[in-house]
Design a protein around this motif. Structure first.
Motif, PDB file in Angstrom:
ATOM      1  N   SER A 107     -13.748  -1.312  -2.578  1.00 32.52           N
ATOM      2  CA  SER A 107     -13.199  -0.335  -3.666  1.00 32.52           C
ATOM      3  C   SER A 107     -14.129   0.829  -3.511  1.00 32.52           C
ATOM      4  O   SER A 107     -13.503   2.163  -3.612  1.00 32.52           O
ATOM      5  CB  SER A 107     -13.806  -1.017  -5.009  1.00 32.52           C
ATOM      6  OG  SER A 107     -13.640  -0.155  -6.080  1.00 32.52           O
TER       7      SER A 107
ATOM      8  N   ASN B 166     -11.490   1.578  -8.172  1.00 31.73           N
ATOM      9  CA  ASN B 166     -10.307   1.108  -7.423  1.00 31.73           C
ATOM     10  C   ASN B 166     -10.479  -0.356  -7.378  1.00 31.73           C
ATOM     11  O   ASN B 166      -9.509  -1.225  -6.585  1.00 31.73           O
ATOM     12  CB  ASN B 166     -10.329   1.631  -6.004  1.00 31.73           C
ATOM     13  CG  ASN B 166      -9.770   2.908  -6.199  1.00 31.73           C
ATOM     14  OD1 ASN B 166      -8.618   3.429  -6.546  1.00 31.73           O
ATOM     15  ND2 ASN B 166     -10.525   3.817  -5.737  1.00 31.73           N
TER      16      ASN B 166
ATOM     17  N   TYR C  20      -3.964  10.212  -2.981  1.00 37.27           N
ATOM     18  CA  TYR C  20      -3.778   8.902  -2.994  1.00 37.27           C
ATOM     19  C   TYR C  20      -3.368   8.374  -1.480  1.00 37.27           C
ATOM     20  O   TYR C  20      -3.457   7.198  -1.225  1.00 37.27           O
ATOM     21  CB  TYR C  20      -2.342   8.636  -3.640  1.00 37.27           C
ATOM     22  CG  TYR C  20      -2.902   8.793  -5.140  1.00 37.27           C
ATOM     23  CD1 TYR C  20      -3.338   7.904  -6.182  1.00 37.27           C
ATOM     24  CD2 TYR C  20      -2.562  10.073  -5.948  1.00 37.27           C
ATOM     25  CE1 TYR C  20      -3.688   8.137  -7.431  1.00 37.27           C
ATOM     26  CE2 TYR C  20      -2.735  10.528  -7.093  1.00 37.27           C
ATOM     27  CZ  TYR C  20      -3.275   9.441  -7.893  1.00 37.27           C
ATOM     28  OH  TYR C  20      -3.690   9.729  -9.154  1.00 37.27           O
TER      29      TYR C  20
ATOM     30  N   TYR D 208       1.361   1.812  -3.697  1.00 37.49           N
ATOM     31  CA  TYR D 208       0.368   2.441  -4.121  1.00 37.49           C
ATOM     32  C   TYR D 208       0.477   3.934  -3.966  1.00 37.49           C
ATOM     33  O   TYR D 208       0.415   4.851  -4.802  1.00 37.49           O
ATOM     34  CB  TYR D 208      -0.890   1.797  -3.714  1.00 37.49           C
ATOM     35  CG  TYR D 208      -2.151   2.374  -4.182  1.00 37.49           C
ATOM     36  CD1 TYR D 208      -2.809   2.148  -5.392  1.00 37.49           C
ATOM     37  CD2 TYR D 208      -2.787   3.291  -3.243  1.00 37.49           C
ATOM     38  CE1 TYR D 208      -3.638   2.761  -5.707  1.00 37.49           C
ATOM     39  CE2 TYR D 208      -3.931   3.924  -3.700  1.00 37.49           C
ATOM     40  CZ  TYR D 208      -4.400   3.550  -5.056  1.00 37.49           C
ATOM     41  OH  TYR D 208      -5.745   4.288  -5.273  1.00 37.49           O
TER      42      TYR D 208
ATOM     43  N   MET E 116     -12.754   3.185  -0.612  1.00 40.71           N
ATOM     44  CA  MET E 116     -11.611   3.944  -0.967  1.00 40.71           C
ATOM     45  C   MET E 116     -11.727   5.027  -1.907  1.00 40.71           C
ATOM     46  O   MET E 116     -11.207   6.091  -1.886  1.00 40.71           O
ATOM     47  CB  MET E 116     -10.606   2.770  -2.038  1.00 40.71           C
ATOM     48  CG  MET E 116      -9.921   1.698  -0.964  1.00 40.71           C
ATOM     49  SD  MET E 116      -9.179   0.507  -2.116  1.00 40.71           S
ATOM     50  CE  MET E 116      -7.938   1.523  -2.766  1.00 40.71           C
ATOM     51  N   GLU E 117     -12.768   4.996  -2.785  1.00 42.56           N
ATOM     52  CA  GLU E 117     -13.347   5.951  -3.832  1.00 42.56           C
ATOM     53  C   GLU E 117     -14.058   7.022  -2.781  1.00 42.56           C
ATOM     54  O   GLU E 117     -13.450   8.162  -3.110  1.00 42.56           O
ATOM     55  CB  GLU E 117     -14.154   5.665  -4.880  1.00 42.56           C
ATOM     56  CG  GLU E 117     -14.601   6.493  -5.907  1.00 42.56           C
ATOM     57  CD  GLU E 117     -15.477   7.484  -5.667  1.00 42.56           C
ATOM     58  OE1 GLU E 117     -15.286   8.656  -6.009  1.00 42.56           O
ATOM     59  OE2 GLU E 117     -16.273   7.185  -4.624  1.00 42.56           O
TER      60      GLU E 117
ATOM     61  N   TRP F 213       0.907  -1.281  -0.121  1.00 39.59           N
ATOM     62  CA  TRP F 213       0.122  -0.272   0.059  1.00 39.59           C
ATOM     63  C   TRP F 213       0.827   1.155   0.017  1.00 39.59           C
ATOM     64  O   TRP F 213       0.427   2.191  -0.599  1.00 39.59           O
ATOM     65  CB  TRP F 213      -0.861  -0.100   1.209  1.00 39.59           C
ATOM     66  CG  TRP F 213      -2.110  -1.097   0.916  1.00 39.59           C
ATOM     67  CD1 TRP F 213      -2.293  -2.106   1.740  1.00 39.59           C
ATOM     68  CD2 TRP F 213      -3.161  -0.917  -0.038  1.00 39.59           C
ATOM     69  NE1 TRP F 213      -3.531  -2.786   1.058  1.00 39.59           N
ATOM     70  CE2 TRP F 213      -3.939  -2.007   0.091  1.00 39.59           C
ATOM     71  CE3 TRP F 213      -3.419   0.022  -0.941  1.00 39.59           C
ATOM     72  CZ2 TRP F 213      -5.110  -1.934  -0.735  1.00 39.59           C
ATOM     73  CZ3 TRP F 213      -4.602  -0.144  -1.621  1.00 39.59           C
ATOM     74  CH2 TRP F 213      -5.215  -0.929  -1.705  1.00 39.59           C
TER      75      TRP F 213
ATOM     76  N   THR G 266      -6.787   7.632  -0.339  1.00 37.61           N
ATOM     77  CA  THR G 266      -7.172   6.114  -0.768  1.00 37.61           C
ATOM     78  C   THR G 266      -6.404   4.970  -0.362  1.00 37.61           C
ATOM     79  O   THR G 266      -6.960   3.890   0.047  1.00 37.61           O
ATOM     80  CB  THR G 266      -7.108   6.231  -2.206  1.00 37.61           C
ATOM     81  OG1 THR G 266      -7.786   7.377  -2.685  1.00 37.61           O
ATOM     82  CG2 THR G 266      -7.797   5.175  -3.036  1.00 37.61           C
TER      83      THR G 266
ATOM     84  N   GLY H 178      -7.744   1.595   1.678  1.00 39.22           N
ATOM     85  CA  GLY H 178      -7.595   0.215   1.276  1.00 39.22           C
ATOM     86  C   GLY H 178      -6.739  -0.569   1.784  1.00 39.22           C
ATOM     87  O   GLY H 178      -7.162  -1.911   1.951  1.00 39.22           O
TER      88      GLY H 178
ATOM     89  N   VAL I 213      -7.196  -2.510  -8.030  1.00 37.00           N
ATOM     90  CA  VAL I 213      -6.326  -2.481  -6.832  1.00 37.00           C
ATOM     91  C   VAL I 213      -6.832  -3.717  -5.732  1.00 37.00           C
ATOM     92  O   VAL I 213      -5.829  -4.343  -5.311  1.00 37.00           O
ATOM     93  CB  VAL I 213      -6.047  -1.227  -6.390  1.00 37.00           C
ATOM     94  CG1 VAL I 213      -5.211  -1.294  -5.252  1.00 37.00           C
ATOM     95  CG2 VAL I 213      -5.720  -0.208  -7.327  1.00 37.00           C
TER      96      VAL I 213
END
Length: 370
Positions: free
Chosen positions: A90, A123, A49, A28, A93-94, A25, A52, A56, A126
């Motif tokens: 997902s 996402n 990021y 990422y 995360m968004e 992560w 996010t 995640g 990912v």
């Protein structure tokens, strides 16, 4: 059966998970931050990021526990259970990055439910990559553990087989020895009977105390064989004659303990005992390249059931025992062959030539090549 095998980096499975999880992560977030610079976006955009990635990392921990709970279940059931949690991860995360993203891109606000759903799936690749890597590493680790358990079980089975073969004592030998002692006692030859009892005691103590998994030098093997021959010499006196011819560099060669005793016992039983005049027993050893060659030869009547240079499958407990020990220990590198001479029978053993130094150099942990 629990087998503790340390990771090459010195990490436990739990520590390795955290290193890979957090490292993945962080990678990422780092790649997202680099893309921010590459596309000329404001430096603060990297916070999108970061938010996010942090979300995640947290949500996939929940996926981990679900995957562990589903372990061992049918694949279809695992897929049915994981679909919604993967979509939810997902979407979270968004959602975590959207608030920060809108500060730099007001037009990125979704206008309808379809756009919200589309953003939520942004996402999912990912999350799916995380799930795929987790499952792949988990199944690989499981496969490695099963392989180690299978190897450990095979090793234990080989050790048990070797111990069984090593601890087999020919009942004929014990019967004949005890019968000879009984005869000596009845004949009031107490001194000879006492000497024979002491020789038998020394031989049995040596054979039972020695580790069946431990190899010994040829010199030590012949010393142990002398204990056995001392018993037989009391029985046969001058009828039993023994000669040895050992090359100098063979004395320190390694071989399984008490490997030669069944061969010598077989020769005495079929060559010496059956002849009024007794017989000659010759033990020889020489080196042939990477192999140690040991022969046990008698001058008896030979073996009429011999097929080529290999004894029949059911011929002789002692010979079969020796052949099986060589097969278990050395595979195709060890062999036992027999051939009739003009007078007598010769048993030829071939095994790898090893000394204590060469064996230590090939021991696991001392050489990475093995």
């Amino acid at each position: 059966m629990a087998i503790a095998v340390p990771h090459p980096l010195g990490l436990t499975h739990k520590q390795l998970f955290w290193v890979l999880h957090l490292g993945g992560w962080l990678a990422y977030v780092g790649l997202g931050s680099l893309s921010t610079l590459a596309y000329g976006k404001p430096g603060g955009y990297a916070m999108v990021y970061l938010a996010t990635g942090a979300t995640g990392a947290a949500t996939t921990l929940g996926l981990r526990y679900l995957l562990r709970a589903c372990r061992g279940r049918p694949p279809a059931l695992q897929l049915a259970v994981m679909v919604l949690p993967i979509l939810a991860s997902s979407a979270l995360m968004e959602r975590a990055g959207r608030h920060l993203k809108l500060q730099f891109c007001p037009d990125c606000q979704p206008e309808n439910a379809l756009m919200v759903f589309a953003y939520a799936l942004g996402n999912i690749y990912v999350v799916l990559a995380w799930v795929g890597l987790y499952l792949g590493i988990t199944y690989y680790r499981k496969s490695q553990d099963e392989t180690r358990r299978a190897l450990a079980a095979r090793t234990m089975a080989h050790q048990a087989q070797l111990k069984m073969l090593r601890y087999q004592l020919n009942p004929h030998f014990l019967f004949n020895t005890l019968n000879a002692i009984s005869t000596l006692v009845l004949d009031r030859d107490n001194a000879t009977a006492n000497r024979m009892v002491q020789s038998l005691s020394a031989f049995l103590r040596h054979s039972l105390d020695s580790d069946p998994m431990q190899r010994v030098t040829l010199r030590q093997e012949l010393d142990a064989l002398t204990l056995y021959l001392d018993i037989e010499k009391v029985r046969f006196a001058e009828r039993l004659r023994v000669e040895t011819a050992i090359e100098e560099d063979c004395w320190r060669a390694l071989l399984p303990s008490l490997l030669l005793q069944p061969l010598v016992e077989n020769a005495i039983k079929y060559a010496v005992a059956r002849q009024i005049e007794g017989g000659l027993l010759r033990i020889q050893a020489h080196r042939d390249g990477d192999h140690l060659i040991v022969t046990v030869t008698d001058d008896g009547p030979g073996c009429m059931a011999l097929e080529g240079d290999t004894l029949p499958a059911g011929n002789g407990v002692g010979l079969r025992n020796t052949r099986e020990r060589l097969q278990v220990l050395y595979g195709d590198a060890g062999s036992l062959c027999a051939r009739n001479l003009v007078r007598g029978l010769q048993i030829r053993l071939q095994l790898p030539y090893e000394t204590s130094t060469s064996a230590a150099e090939r021991r696991p942990g001392r050489d990475d090549a093995r």
